[in-house]
Motif scaffolding. Structure first.
Motif, PDB file in Angstrom:
ATOM      1  N   UNK A 212       0.810  -1.212   0.000  1.00  0.00           N
ATOM      2  CA  UNK A 212       0.000   0.000   0.000  1.00  0.00           C
ATOM      3  C   UNK A 212       0.850   1.272   0.000  1.00  0.00           C
ATOM      4  N   UNK A 213       2.153   1.111  -0.205  1.00  0.00           N
ATOM      5  CA  UNK A 213       3.044   2.278  -0.301  1.00  0.00           C
ATOM      6  C   UNK A 213       4.384   1.816  -0.888  1.00  0.00           C
ATOM      7  N   UNK A 214       4.328   1.285  -2.115  1.00  0.00           N
ATOM      8  CA  UNK A 214       5.505   0.681  -2.741  1.00  0.00           C
ATOM      9  C   UNK A 214       6.207   1.675  -3.660  1.00  0.00           C
ATOM     10  N   UNK A 215       7.496   1.955  -3.441  1.00  0.00           N
ATOM     11  CA  UNK A 215       8.216   2.887  -4.314  1.00  0.00           C
ATOM     12  C   UNK A 215       8.226   2.415  -5.765  1.00  0.00           C
ATOM     13  N   UNK A 216       8.060   3.346  -6.666  1.00  0.00           N
ATOM     14  CA  UNK A 216       8.033   3.041  -8.100  1.00  0.00           C
ATOM     15  C   UNK A 216       9.326   2.379  -8.561  1.00  0.00           C
ATOM     16  N   UNK A 217      10.452   2.756  -7.945  1.00  0.00           N
ATOM     17  CA  UNK A 217      11.743   2.229  -8.384  1.00  0.00           C
ATOM     18  C   UNK A 217      11.990   0.792  -7.921  1.00  0.00           C
ATOM     19  N   UNK A 218      11.160   0.276  -7.012  1.00  0.00           N
ATOM     20  CA  UNK A 218      11.291  -1.114  -6.548  1.00  0.00           C
ATOM     21  C   UNK A 218       9.932  -1.813  -6.645  1.00  0.00           C
ATOM     22  N   UNK A 219       9.384  -1.948  -7.838  1.00  0.00           N
ATOM     23  CA  UNK A 219       8.049  -2.539  -7.981  1.00  0.00           C
ATOM     24  C   UNK A 219       8.041  -4.009  -7.585  1.00  0.00           C
ATOM     25  N   UNK A 220       6.910  -4.453  -7.054  1.00  0.00           N
ATOM     26  CA  UNK A 220       6.750  -5.855  -6.672  1.00  0.00           C
ATOM     27  C   UNK A 220       5.874  -6.621  -7.664  1.00  0.00           C
ATOM     28  N   UNK A 221       5.115  -5.879  -8.486  1.00  0.00           N
ATOM     29  CA  UNK A 221       4.198  -6.514  -9.424  1.00  0.00           C
ATOM     30  C   UNK A 221       2.829  -6.776  -8.842  1.00  0.00           C
ATOM     31  N   UNK A 222       2.683  -6.580  -7.514  1.00  0.00           N
ATOM     32  CA  UNK A 222       1.378  -6.800  -6.891  1.00  0.00           C
ATOM     33  C   UNK A 222       1.022  -5.656  -5.936  1.00  0.00           C
ATOM     34  N   UNK A 223       1.634  -4.495  -6.136  1.00  0.00           N
ATOM     35  CA  UNK A 223       1.343  -3.373  -5.253  1.00  0.00           C
ATOM     36  C   UNK A 223      -0.047  -2.800  -5.541  1.00  0.00           C
ATOM     37  N   UNK A 224      -0.673  -2.317  -4.466  1.00  0.00           N
ATOM     38  CA  UNK A 224      -1.983  -1.675  -4.579  1.00  0.00           C
ATOM     39  C   UNK A 224      -1.840  -0.164  -4.739  1.00  0.00           C
ATOM     40  N   UNK A 225      -0.858   0.426  -4.045  1.00  0.00           N
ATOM     41  CA  UNK A 225      -0.598   1.858  -4.132  1.00  0.00           C
ATOM     42  C   UNK A 225       0.893   2.055  -4.356  1.00  0.00           C
ATOM     43  N   UNK A 226       1.216   2.850  -5.345  1.00  0.00           N
ATOM     44  CA  UNK A 226       2.616   3.072  -5.728  1.00  0.00           C
ATOM     45  C   UNK A 226       3.038   4.488  -5.360  1.00  0.00           C
ATOM     46  N   UNK A 227       4.297   4.625  -4.959  1.00  0.00           N
ATOM     47  CA  UNK A 227       4.895   5.933  -4.696  1.00  0.00           C
ATOM     48  C   UNK A 227       5.656   6.343  -5.950  1.00  0.00           C
ATOM     49  N   UNK A 228       5.107   7.301  -6.681  1.00  0.00           N
ATOM     50  CA  UNK A 228       5.720   7.754  -7.925  1.00  0.00           C
ATOM     51  C   UNK A 228       6.987   8.548  -7.616  1.00  0.00           C
ATOM     52  N   UNK A 229       8.022   8.361  -8.421  1.00  0.00           N
ATOM     53  CA  UNK A 229       9.258   9.101  -8.216  1.00  0.00           C
ATOM     54  C   UNK A 229       9.001  10.597  -8.366  1.00  0.00           C
ATOM     55  N   UNK A 230       9.386  11.354  -7.365  1.00  0.00           N
ATOM     56  CA  UNK A 230       9.126  12.792  -7.370  1.00  0.00           C
ATOM     57  C   UNK A 230       9.861  13.504  -8.501  1.00  0.00           C
ATOM     58  N   UNK A 231      11.022  12.982  -8.869  1.00  0.00           N
ATOM     59  CA  UNK A 231      11.823  13.634  -9.900  1.00  0.00           C
ATOM     60  C   UNK A 231      11.115  13.690 -11.243  1.00  0.00           C
TER      61      UNK A 231
END
Length: 280
Positions: A212-231
């Motif tokens: 529910x708070x997975x960084x975009x740069x380390x995807x798991x393939x089953x995340x519900x909510x992603x943290x998009x890279x701010x850059x």
């Protein structure tokens, strides 16, 4: 249908995230709840401002790290209005739902004694708490001894019953102000303060996995909510300042401090019987 206030802080450059955040969360975040988006911003106008579920709250932009560290002050400024909702949830500006996230997955379970929800931080999930990046200094109200703690939660998504979440905001505001009065800033600001509260009373929280708070740069393939890279949206260095490069000796000391000295500090804290019991 439960009512939910989504608390969204976007001052300065961070207003750039709102355009994509709102349609995504409106479609997928707690779609089985009646949601209102409270947008705390210094922008004179924001996209979707005319929508009936969007409330713009004027908020002065603060320099880093006060912009994140003092977010509780902003929320408490609207405490009377927010108290009328069933639940309050804070979401970082750069979160994106990857699918529908219904109430059953996110809301705390009162039958289990839960009032609040927090999400584990992916890099430290399932790892020995000895190596969690807690604030360790005893002079900080966020300090956690090396022999304590279980979870490391991310600061980017949290919430709960309205009364309980407002109480959390008041407590963490008081602790942050106490630190500032002594010239102390916790290692990861509001996230450090939140982790101390979770360590004190984990039973009050529904602790969710990092999906529910997975960084975009380390995807798991089953995340519900992603943290998009701010850059992708803003110049992060201009907002937070550029980190100074470390010398070879500094890098070696940092490796020793992070990977080996904690074993010694844990033995010390266990011998001294240090705890994270909340003050009475």
């Amino acid at each position: 249908m439960p009512t939910v206030a989504v608390l969204y802080l976007c001052t300065g450059a961070y207003v750039a995230f709102w355009h994509d955040f709102y349609p995504n969360f409106k479609a997928h975040f707690l779609p089985d709840c009646a949601r209102t988006f409270f947008v705390f911003t210094d922008a004179g106008h924001i996209d979707y401002e005319g929508a009936p579920d969007v409330v713009r709250i004027p908020q002065t932009a603060l320099p880093w790290p006060y912009s994140t560290m003092q977010r509780f002050n902003a929320f408490l400024g609207q405490a009377d209005r927010l108290a009328g909702y069933d639940y309050l949830f804070f979401a970082n500006a750069n979160l994106r739902c990857m699918r529908d996230v219904p109430a059953a997955e996110l809301l705390p379970d009162p039958a289990a004694g839960q009032e609040l929800t927090a999400v584990c931080h992916l890099p430290y999930y399932g790892k020995d708490p000895l190596f969690h990046p807690y604030e360790r200094r005893r002079q900080s109200r966020a300090g956690i001894p090396y022999n304590c703690g279980r979870y490391y939660v991310a600061g980017g998504l949290n919430g709960g019953r309205a009364a309980a979440y407002l109480a959390l905001c008041r407590e963490l505001k008081a602790r942050t102000n106490e630190d500032l009065a002594r010239g102390v800033i916790a290692r990861f600001h509001d996230e450090s303060q939140l982790n101390r509260l979770v360590a004190e009373c984990p039973q009050r929280f529904r602790i969710l996995g990092p999906d529910y708070c997975t960084p975009e740069e380390t995807p798991t393939g089953h995340e519900a909510i992603r943290v998009v890279q701010k850059a992708r949206y803003i110049d992060v260095g201009a907002v937070k300042g550029q980190a100074k490069p470390q010398t070879w000796l500094q890098r070696k000391w940092e490796a020793l401090r992070l990977n080996w000295l904690p074993y010694l500090w844990r033995a010390r804290d266990a011998l001294l019987r240090r705890t994270v019991q909340p003050p009475h």
